[in-house]
Design a protein around this motif. Sequence first.
Motif, PDB file in Angstrom:
ATOM      1  N   ALA A  32     -11.081  -1.152   5.099  1.00  0.00           N
ATOM      2  CA  ALA A  32      -9.727  -1.626   4.860  1.00  0.00           C
ATOM      3  C   ALA A  32      -8.852  -1.107   5.995  1.00  0.00           C
ATOM      4  CB  ALA A  32      -9.221  -1.109   3.516  1.00  0.00           C
ATOM      5  N   ARG A  33      -7.726  -1.753   6.206  1.00  0.00           N
ATOM      6  CA  ARG A  33      -6.801  -1.310   7.242  1.00  0.00           C
ATOM      7  C   ARG A  33      -5.506  -0.839   6.603  1.00  0.00           C
ATOM      8  NH1 ARG A  33      -8.295   0.403  11.531  1.00  0.00           N
ATOM      9  NH2 ARG A  33      -6.252   0.026  12.376  1.00  0.00           N
ATOM     10  N   VAL A  34      -4.885   0.127   7.221  1.00  0.00           N
ATOM     11  CA  VAL A  34      -3.587   0.591   6.773  1.00  0.00           C
ATOM     12  C   VAL A  34      -2.568  -0.515   7.036  1.00  0.00           C
ATOM     13  CG1 VAL A  34      -1.796   2.321   7.138  1.00  0.00           C
ATOM     14  CG2 VAL A  34      -4.187   2.987   7.233  1.00  0.00           C
ATOM     15  N   ALA A  35      -1.668  -0.734   6.071  1.00  0.00           N
ATOM     16  CA  ALA A  35      -0.642  -1.760   6.199  1.00  0.00           C
ATOM     17  C   ALA A  35       0.545  -1.398   5.320  1.00  0.00           C
ATOM     18  CB  ALA A  35      -1.204  -3.112   5.767  1.00  0.00           C
ATOM     19  N   VAL A  36       1.652  -2.063   5.524  1.00  0.00           N
ATOM     20  CA  VAL A  36       2.783  -1.938   4.610  1.00  0.00           C
ATOM     21  C   VAL A  36       2.546  -2.944   3.490  1.00  0.00           C
ATOM     22  CG1 VAL A  36       5.269  -2.164   4.331  1.00  0.00           C
ATOM     23  CG2 VAL A  36       4.344  -1.155   6.419  1.00  0.00           C
ATOM     24  N   VAL A  37       2.437  -2.444   2.254  1.00  0.00           N
ATOM     25  CA  VAL A  37       2.162  -3.266   1.071  1.00  0.00           C
ATOM     26  C   VAL A  37       3.340  -3.098   0.113  1.00  0.00           C
ATOM     27  CG1 VAL A  37       0.602  -3.630  -0.877  1.00  0.00           C
ATOM     28  CG2 VAL A  37      -0.335  -2.996   1.361  1.00  0.00           C
ATOM     29  N   ASP A  38       4.022  -4.171  -0.182  1.00  0.00           N
ATOM     30  CA  ASP A  38       5.186  -4.126  -1.079  1.00  0.00           C
ATOM     31  C   ASP A  38       6.206  -3.080  -0.646  1.00  0.00           C
ATOM     32  OD1 ASP A  38       4.040  -6.142  -2.656  1.00  0.00           O
ATOM     33  OD2 ASP A  38       2.970  -4.658  -3.882  1.00  0.00           O
ATOM     34  N   GLY A  39       6.430  -2.974   0.662  1.00  0.00           N
ATOM     35  CA  GLY A  39       7.431  -2.050   1.181  1.00  0.00           C
ATOM     36  C   GLY A  39       6.999  -0.614   1.305  1.00  0.00           C
TER      37      GLY A  39
END
Length: 100
Positions: free
Chosen positions: A62-69
């Motif tokens: 998986a990659r780090v991301a901004v999810v729901d802020g």
Amino acid sequence: MTVTVVDAPGDHGGVMVRVDHAGFGVFAPADVTTAVADGLQQEVVRQFAVTTPLCPGHGHPARVAVVDGATGWRCPVDPEHWSCRLGGYPTGDTAGQPAV
């Protein structure tokens, strides 16, 4: 060794980082905490030659991301397939697989 990164409690934004039973907090906007989580993920892969965390159902990292802020994890192949906020990773085998 276990490294855990989860949302910090409260509404001020940030992450809590734990290495085994010790840890620290980083209280900053999502872009900063995302960079911290990304750096930690890359270092764990480099130091321990594992791919972690795995994207559920796909098996790639998986990659780090901004999810729901907030900082979280997302499938890098199909962002609609799966994502979660930090600390919301499904229980079970989170150790990953040997890196290729």
